[in-house]
Design an enzyme around this catalytic site. Structure first.
Site, mmCIF file in Angstrom:
data_model
loop_
_atom_site.group_PDB
_atom_site.id
_atom_site.type_symbol
_atom_site.label_atom_id
_atom_site.label_comp_id
_atom_site.label_asym_id
_atom_site.label_seq_id
_atom_site.Cartn_x
_atom_site.Cartn_y
_atom_site.Cartn_z
ATOM 1 N N ARG A 1 0.819 -1.212 0.000
ATOM 2 C CA ARG A 1 0.000 0.000 0.000
ATOM 3 C C ARG A 1 0.854 1.265 0.000
ATOM 4 N NH1 ARG A 1 -5.289 0.443 2.261
ATOM 5 N NH2 ARG A 1 -4.669 2.198 3.543
ATOM 6 N N ARG B 1 8.995 6.024 -4.091
ATOM 7 C CA ARG B 1 9.200 6.923 -5.236
ATOM 8 C C ARG B 1 10.647 7.351 -5.350
ATOM 9 N NH1 ARG B 1 4.823 10.230 -3.325
ATOM 10 N NH2 ARG B 1 2.877 9.307 -4.073
ATOM 11 N N ARG C 1 -9.256 -5.206 13.544
ATOM 12 C CA ARG C 1 -8.093 -4.599 14.195
ATOM 13 C C ARG C 1 -8.606 -3.324 14.852
ATOM 14 N NH1 ARG C 1 -4.006 -1.192 12.453
ATOM 15 N NH2 ARG C 1 -4.673 -1.173 10.300
ATOM 16 N N ARG D 1 1.285 6.519 16.155
ATOM 17 C CA ARG D 1 1.472 7.859 15.596
ATOM 18 C C ARG D 1 0.711 8.890 16.402
ATOM 19 N NH1 ARG D 1 -2.150 7.843 10.005
ATOM 20 N NH2 ARG D 1 -4.080 7.260 11.021
ATOM 21 N N GLU E 1 -2.335 7.465 18.810
ATOM 22 C CA GLU E 1 -3.017 6.242 18.367
ATOM 23 C C GLU E 1 -2.252 5.021 18.841
ATOM 24 O OE1 GLU E 1 -3.903 6.076 14.189
ATOM 25 O OE2 GLU E 1 -4.756 8.084 14.210
ATOM 26 N N TYR F 1 -12.058 -3.680 3.646
ATOM 27 C CA TYR F 1 -11.210 -2.531 3.942
ATOM 28 C C TYR F 1 -11.415 -1.485 2.841
ATOM 29 C CZ TYR F 1 -6.872 -0.296 5.621
ATOM 30 O OH TYR F 1 -5.939 0.572 6.152
ATOM 31 N N ASP G 1 -11.616 2.381 1.437
ATOM 32 C CA ASP G 1 -11.356 3.790 1.661
ATOM 33 C C ASP G 1 -12.662 4.539 1.404
ATOM 34 O OD1 ASP G 1 -8.723 4.010 2.501
ATOM 35 O OD2 ASP G 1 -7.937 3.790 0.468
HETATM 36 P P1 FAD Z 1 -19.314 3.426 8.918
HETATM 37 O O1 FAD Z 1 -18.774 4.802 8.804
HETATM 38 O O2 FAD Z 1 -18.752 2.524 9.947
HETATM 39 O O3 FAD Z 1 -20.892 3.552 9.131
HETATM 40 C C1 FAD Z 1 -21.701 2.489 9.596
HETATM 41 C C2 FAD Z 1 -22.745 3.103 10.510
HETATM 42 O O4 FAD Z 1 -23.706 2.085 10.828
HETATM 43 C C3 FAD Z 1 -22.179 3.599 11.823
HETATM 44 O O5 FAD Z 1 -22.532 4.949 12.028
HETATM 45 C C4 FAD Z 1 -22.823 2.688 12.869
HETATM 46 O O6 FAD Z 1 -23.113 3.348 14.093
HETATM 47 C C5 FAD Z 1 -24.102 2.267 12.164
HETATM 48 N N1 FAD Z 1 -24.638 1.000 12.667
HETATM 49 C C6 FAD Z 1 -23.992 -0.191 12.785
HETATM 50 N N2 FAD Z 1 -24.822 -1.127 13.280
HETATM 51 C C7 FAD Z 1 -26.027 -0.530 13.467
HETATM 52 C C8 FAD Z 1 -27.281 -0.973 13.957
HETATM 53 N N3 FAD Z 1 -27.467 -2.233 14.372
HETATM 54 N N4 FAD Z 1 -28.304 -0.090 14.021
HETATM 55 C C9 FAD Z 1 -28.133 1.199 13.621
HETATM 56 N N5 FAD Z 1 -26.964 1.675 13.152
HETATM 57 C C10 FAD Z 1 -25.921 0.826 13.073
HETATM 58 N N6 FAD Z 1 -10.595 6.189 4.309
HETATM 59 C C11 FAD Z 1 -10.028 7.108 3.490
HETATM 60 O O7 FAD Z 1 -10.421 7.244 2.329
HETATM 61 N N7 FAD Z 1 -9.005 7.918 3.944
HETATM 62 C C12 FAD Z 1 -8.531 7.846 5.226
HETATM 63 O O8 FAD Z 1 -7.620 8.611 5.596
HETATM 64 C C13 FAD Z 1 -9.119 6.869 6.104
HETATM 65 N N8 FAD Z 1 -8.687 6.758 7.371
HETATM 66 C C14 FAD Z 1 -9.253 5.810 8.194
HETATM 67 C C15 FAD Z 1 -8.792 5.703 9.504
HETATM 68 C C16 FAD Z 1 -9.335 4.767 10.362
HETATM 69 C C17 FAD Z 1 -8.851 4.670 11.787
HETATM 70 C C18 FAD Z 1 -10.338 3.876 9.884
HETATM 71 C C19 FAD Z 1 -10.917 2.816 10.784
HETATM 72 C C20 FAD Z 1 -10.808 3.996 8.595
HETATM 73 C C21 FAD Z 1 -10.280 4.950 7.731
HETATM 74 N N9 FAD Z 1 -10.762 5.117 6.421
HETATM 75 C C22 FAD Z 1 -10.169 6.049 5.599
HETATM 76 C C23 FAD Z 1 -11.903 4.316 5.920
HETATM 77 C C24 FAD Z 1 -13.267 5.003 6.145
HETATM 78 O O9 FAD Z 1 -13.465 5.255 7.519
HETATM 79 C C25 FAD Z 1 -14.401 4.099 5.611
HETATM 80 O O10 FAD Z 1 -14.217 3.818 4.257
HETATM 81 C C26 FAD Z 1 -15.819 4.701 5.754
HETATM 82 O O11 FAD Z 1 -15.996 5.438 6.917
HETATM 83 C C27 FAD Z 1 -16.834 3.576 5.701
HETATM 84 O O12 FAD Z 1 -18.155 4.052 5.704
HETATM 85 P P2 FAD Z 1 -19.369 3.087 6.007
HETATM 86 O O13 FAD Z 1 -20.606 3.892 5.821
HETATM 87 O O14 FAD Z 1 -19.236 1.825 5.246
HETATM 88 O O15 FAD Z 1 -19.189 2.646 7.532
HETATM 89 N N1 UDP Z 2 4.119 1.385 7.469
HETATM 90 C C1 UDP Z 2 5.363 1.397 8.041
HETATM 91 N N2 UDP Z 2 5.872 2.562 8.541
HETATM 92 C C2 UDP Z 2 5.165 3.711 8.495
HETATM 93 C C3 UDP Z 2 3.890 3.710 7.904
HETATM 94 C C4 UDP Z 2 3.390 2.521 7.409
HETATM 95 O O1 UDP Z 2 6.031 0.380 8.107
HETATM 96 O O2 UDP Z 2 5.673 4.744 8.986
HETATM 97 C C5 UDP Z 2 3.616 0.089 6.960
HETATM 98 C C6 UDP Z 2 2.799 -0.671 7.993
HETATM 99 O O3 UDP Z 2 3.087 -2.044 7.814
HETATM 100 C C7 UDP Z 2 1.381 -0.401 7.580
HETATM 101 C C8 UDP Z 2 1.502 -0.329 6.075
HETATM 102 O O4 UDP Z 2 2.768 0.269 5.847
HETATM 103 O O5 UDP Z 2 0.524 -1.423 8.002
HETATM 104 C C9 UDP Z 2 0.407 0.473 5.398
HETATM 105 O O6 UDP Z 2 0.414 1.781 5.911
HETATM 106 P P1 UDP Z 2 -0.838 2.724 5.880
HETATM 107 O O7 UDP Z 2 -0.517 4.001 6.526
HETATM 108 O O8 UDP Z 2 -1.359 2.716 4.496
HETATM 109 O O9 UDP Z 2 -1.767 1.858 6.836
HETATM 110 P P2 UDP Z 2 -3.222 2.058 7.392
HETATM 111 O O10 UDP Z 2 -3.042 2.797 8.679
HETATM 112 O O11 UDP Z 2 -4.020 2.799 6.361
HETATM 113 O O12 UDP Z 2 -3.600 0.625 7.583
#
Ligand code: FAD
Ligand code: UDP
Length: 373
Positions: free
Chosen positions: A172, A176, A249, A280, A306, A354, A356
């Site tokens: 992922r 570069r 996770r 981080r 985190e 997973y 985005d």
């Molecule tokens: P969710 O946002 O989880 O929405 C599901 C909703 O359903 C929730 O509000 C929940 O409360 C509700 N729900 C569940 N069960 C019930 C129930 N029984 N009754 C009523 N409501 C319910 N993507 C990026 O593009 N860029 C990023 O930088 C990025 N960073 C991330 C960092 C983290 C820590 C994580 C975990 C994810 C990240 N993502 C990122 C991914 C992104 O969060 C998801 O793609 C997106 O939020 C998913 O949307 P969703 O609607 O599928 O799920």
């Molecule tokens: N990673 C790493 N060092 C860093 C950042 C990321 O080794 O400083 C590795 C780590 O294994 C991670 C993977 O690259 O699981 C993907 O990173 P990314 O930030 O895309 O992970 P996410 O938090 O979105 O799972």
């Protein structure tokens, strides 16, 4: 005739996208969410004027023009570009791996010199076909970068030795041979001005939303109200975990308001040594360049440390675990889901994928096309 055409369970990006499109097509839609707020995991809230990403930092990035046009109807996006830095025991390196990283690590200046250095370390390690993350990482960037910037971070993040992790995880990360430290290979990138919650509010404008409402506690009642259900909660919970529990996770966030204008000088700093317990630190104000919506400097700052943690049933589900065991269990649930009349499963939890943000929106737009055809 039932009261609603569609009940949408979950007001995250998947639910909100479907709700907006169906409402626009003239359908009567009800959105419910068990949380006390809309927007799912992209939820943001203000602290001392600073927009805080409550469930982890979210940077919008996409190559999908349709998705980019779609989200721009609901928010103006700023020019934020993700360029995290790595802190290895006080040594600072630029991420992702670029000429800036290679120059700091080895003093090399040209792409040719950097490639030669990596080749030299790769050859010394004698790896042919990478069998695990350690071997994959050394093949990509050599031993020094693996030791200082990958090993400790990855082991903290995944709670396992790099030799026990699959090679694909590291793919992922861009590598570069240019002086470009943009973390994402995406045509479009930014943060919605005013926060994600405001963006989702705009998507849900004119649509009935009920918060603090768990579908699974009132299933019969809600099914009687709507012709069809779009369910974006965890697929195993829908079926009462009858085949077993899917694993996730987990990340724990420790958020602090600090009485200083600038804690670390960047939105994201990764701590890549093994000993620092957090992976981080996010300093939220830098997603908006340290300013409020009127361009004024913000006197305080909010940081989130985190920590990667062991997930157990009942905890917040963050990242689906992409291994063979969970994949096989998901397939069994997906087969049950197919047989469920008038219910469609979608999103990160409904599809145990997973995704985005842009991918989840693209998937919701695809579903709407199918429903409308
Ligand atoms: P969710 O946002 O989880 O929405 C599901 C909703 O359903 C929730 O509000 C929940 O409360 C509700 N729900 C569940 N069960 C019930 C129930 N029984 N009754 C009523 N409501 C319910 N993507 C990026 O593009 N860029 C990023 O930088 C990025 N960073 C991330 C960092 C983290 C820590 C994580 C975990 C994810 C990240 N993502 C990122 C991914 C992104 O969060 C998801 O793609 C997106 O939020 C998913 O949307 P969703 O609607 O599928 O799920
Ligand atoms: N990673 C790493 N060092 C860093 C950042 C990321 O080794 O400083 C590795 C780590 O294994 C991670 C993977 O690259 O699981 C993907 O990173 P990314 O930030 O895309 O992970 P996410 O938090 O979105 O799972």
């Amino acid at each position: 005739m039932k009261q609603y055409d569609t009940l949408i369970v979950g007001s995250g990006l998947f639910g909100a996208t479907v709700a907006y499109c169906l409402n626009k097509a003239g359908k009567k839609v009800l959105v419910i969410d068990k949380r006390p707020h809309i927007a799912g995991n992209v939820y943001t809230e203000k602290m001392e004027g600073i927009i805080v990403h409550k469930y982890g930092a979210h940077i919008f990035h996409t190559n999908n023009r349709e998705v980019w046009r779609f989200v721009n109807q609901f928010a103006e996006f700023n020019r934020f570009t993700n360029s995290p830095v790595a802190n290895y025991k006080g040594e600072i390196y630029s991420l992702p791996f670029s000429m800036y990283t290679f120059n700091k690590m080895w003093g090399v200046v040209t792409p040719e010199e950097a490639k030669a250095k990596i080749e030299e370390q790769k050859a010394a390690a004698g790896i042919e076909e990478p069998k695990n993350l350690e071997e994959q990482a050394i093949r990509l960037v050599g031993t020094d970068i693996y030791q200082k910037l990958i090993k400790g971070y990855t082991e903290k993040q995944w709670g396992r030795d790099c030799t026990e992790l699959p090679p694909f995880i590291i793919k992922r990360l861009p590598v570069r041979f240019t002086y470009d430290n943009n973390y994402f290979n995406a045509l479009f990138q930014g943060i919605p001005v005013g926060g994600y919650t405001k963006m989702v509010e705009n998507m849900l404008e004119g649509i009935e939303v009920k918060l603090n409402t768990d579908y699974l506690d009132h299933r019969e009642e809600f099914n009687a109200m709507a012709e069809q259900v779009i369910y974006t909660g965890p697929i195993d919970a829908y079926f009462g975990f009858e085949l077993g529990t899917l694993e996730y996770r987990k990340v724990d966030f420790e958020t602090e308001l600090l009485d200083m204008p600038n804690f670390q000088g960047n939105a994201a700093v990764n701590y890549t040594d093994r000993e620092t317990p957090w992976t981080r630190i996010i300093e939220h104000k830098w997603f908006e360049f340290g300013k409020d919506e009127n361009g004024n400097d913000l006197p305080k700052t909010v940081i989130s440390r985190e920590y990667s943690a062991q997930w157990k049933p009942g905890d917040e589900p963050y990242y689906p675990v992409n291994d063979a065991k969970n994949g096989a269990l998901y397939q069994k649930y997906a087969a049950l889901a197919k047989e469920e009349p008038n219910v469609i499963f979608g999103g990160r939890l409904g599809e145990y994928k997973y995704y985005d943000m842009d991918q989840v929106i693209a998937s919701a737009l695809e579903l709407v096309k199918k429903l409308n055809s």
